[in-house]
Design an enzyme around this catalytic site. Structure first.
Site, PDB file in Angstrom:
ATOM      1  CG  LEU A  27      20.232  40.761  93.472  1.00  0.00           C
ATOM      2  CD1 LEU A  27      20.409  39.372  94.064  1.00  0.00           C
ATOM      3  CD2 LEU A  27      18.808  41.236  93.650  1.00  0.00           C
ATOM      4  CB  CYS A  28      22.810  46.844  95.990  1.00  0.00           C
ATOM      5  SG  CYS A  28      21.405  47.954  96.102  1.00  0.00           S
ATOM      6  CB  ALA A  29      22.349  46.633 101.039  1.00  0.00           C
ATOM      7  N   GLY A  31      18.610  47.945  96.986  1.00  0.00           N
ATOM      8  CA  GLY A  31      18.163  48.242  95.632  1.00  0.00           C
ATOM      9  C   GLY A  31      18.353  49.695  95.248  1.00  0.00           C
ATOM     10  CB  ILE A  57      20.362  41.041  98.976  1.00  0.00           C
ATOM     11  CG1 ILE A  57      20.819  39.584  99.000  1.00  0.00           C
ATOM     12  CG2 ILE A  57      20.199  41.554 100.392  1.00  0.00           C
ATOM     13  CD1 ILE A  57      21.378  39.084  97.719  1.00  0.00           C
TER      14      ILE A  57
END
Length: 124
Positions: A27-29, A31, A57
């Site tokens: 997960l990141c801010a 994707g 996220i």
């Protein structure tokens, strides 16, 4: 030699854990940056029975049921407690990817640490 050890550890974990592919969710801010990291991890995985996906996220609720491990990009490490609360009754380990490994797309290092996290979580 190092890759063979990684392969052996992952093979044993997968065999002991379950026969389906191990699913790792990064997960990141949004994707976007994690997709680049996923590509480097996929190269390290080779032909092992591991599937890796990248999402933002905000998509965690829709994807939590389909993963065995969640790794957070370093830019959203402040969301660790939130993610842990989402998965607390699902028995899914959550970790944070090292910022240098993430920034330099060190897929093998990220994979090694993912395996270690799963091993610690499962008590193996």
């Amino acid at each position: 030699y190092i890759f063979f050890n990684i392969y052996l550890i992952v093979y044993i974990l997968c065999a002991l854990w379950k026969e389906e592919a191990m699913k790792i969710l990064i997960l990141c801010a949004t994707g976007t940056s994690s997709n680049i990291v996923v590509d480097s991890v996929k190269k390290a995985v080779g032909d092992l029975n591991i599937k890796i996906a990248a999402k933002g996220i905000e998509e965690i609720e829709d994807n939590v049921e389909s993963c065995d491990l969640i790794l957070l990009g370093p830019q959203i490490k402040y969301k660790l407690e939130t993610v842990q609360k989402v998965v607390e009754d699902k028995n899914i380990p959550v970790g944070i990817i090292d910022s240098m490994d993430y920034g330099l797309c060190r897929g093998e290092e990220i994979l090694n640490k993912a395996i270690q996290l799963i091993s610690l979580f499962k008590g193996e």
